[in-house]
Design an enzyme around this catalytic site. Structure first.
Site: not given
Length: 294
Positions: A234, A268
């Site tokens: 991210k 995740r």
């Protein structure tokens, strides 16, 4: 609010059971053409290849993933709107194929009640919703499946969430939101022992918000529910390290190690093998070697 505390050692995901007293790794299989990191990689001549999706998932299982998260809608800022039918066409064939051929928990990353119901009928074991079951009919559809749900915090919507994120205190605000969604789930018939919480890293948060949230994530254990950590590749990593999306593995692994230290149950990620190594090594350090290596 239902205050039941889960027995994490035998957490049921439909027909499969995982030991969430130890961290588990969730592999990401995006069946989208436009996800921020891996969109389109499972497409041939602009058409989704179920065979490629199966092979991607199969390799993740070999690498140690115990959950595969299938997503048919990109939720990156500015992503194109996906119709329900298009999402169904992307997700359901992959769920059906993976359930038939792999012994792994199948998670479906969706906000659409039609996809929730359809995926559950084909063998999905977890409903993972970035909108925290906030769409009309989603709570009812999820409750009817009897499956566990993962509800995530997001400020705003995917289209606007990164415009100008603001919190009085990100920890307090995220906790309050999750508390409200837990209550909504309970009211819809979803017991607390079927709820997983996701703080929503990168969803309506600045890098400072993300780092504070990760460094204090253990405070969310007061709800007595498993925590899912989704930091893989991210932009928070880019803001710190100034790395493009394909060079964020080291940064991701650092966040995973901190997440394990903070007591996260599910991680995740896109890069399963490396994450499993970091999870197990961090566990060994925290437990001073007293750990089952299976």
């Amino acid at each position: 609010m239902d205050s039941t505390v889960n027995d994490f050692s035998a957490y049921r995901f439909g027909t499969r059971i995982l030991d969430l007293s130890r961290p588990q790794v969730m592999g990401i299989v995006n069946v989208t053409p436009d996800s921020f990191s891996d969109g389109g990689t499972l497409y041939e001549a602009r058409k989704l290849s179920v065979d490629q999706a199966l092979e991607r998932a199969r390799q993740m299982v070999r690498d140690g993933a115990t959950i595969i998260d299938i997503g048919g809608e990109s939720t990156r800022p500015g992503a194109a709107v996906v119709s329900v039918q298009e999402e169904l066409d992307r997700v359901l064939p992959v769920v059906e194929r993976l359930n038939a051929e792999l012994d792994v928990v199948i998670s479906v990353d969706t906000s659409a009640p039609e996809v929730i119901s359809g995926a559950a009928g084909l063998g999905a074991g977890l409903i993972n919703d970035v909108r925290a079951l906030g769409r009309e009919g989603a709570l009812e559809a999820a409750a009817a499946t009897g499956l566990p749900v993962c509800v995530m915090h997001m400020q705003g919507s995917p289209a606007t969430m990164q415009d100008a994120p603001h919190y009085d205190d990100v920890l307090d605000d995220v906790s309050y939101f999750l508390q409200q969604r837990i209550r909504a789930c309970n009211d819809a018939g979803i017991a607390s022992d079927r709820i997983i919480l996701d703080p929503g890293f990168g969803f309506g948060k600045t890098v400072e918000h993300n780092l504070r949230l990760l460094n204090n994530m253990g405070q969310l254990h007061r709800f007595g529910m498993p925590l899912l950590v989704g930091t893989s590749r991210k932009s928070m990593i880019d803001h710190v390290l100034h790395r493009p999306v394909d060079q964020r593995l080291a940064g991701t692994l650092a966040t995973v190690a901190i997440g394990v230290q903070q007591g996260g149950q599910i991680f995740r990620v896109h890069d399963v093998r490396e994450t499993v190594d970091v999870v197990r090594m961090t566990e060994a350090i925290l437990n001073e070697g007293r750990i089952d290596n299976d």
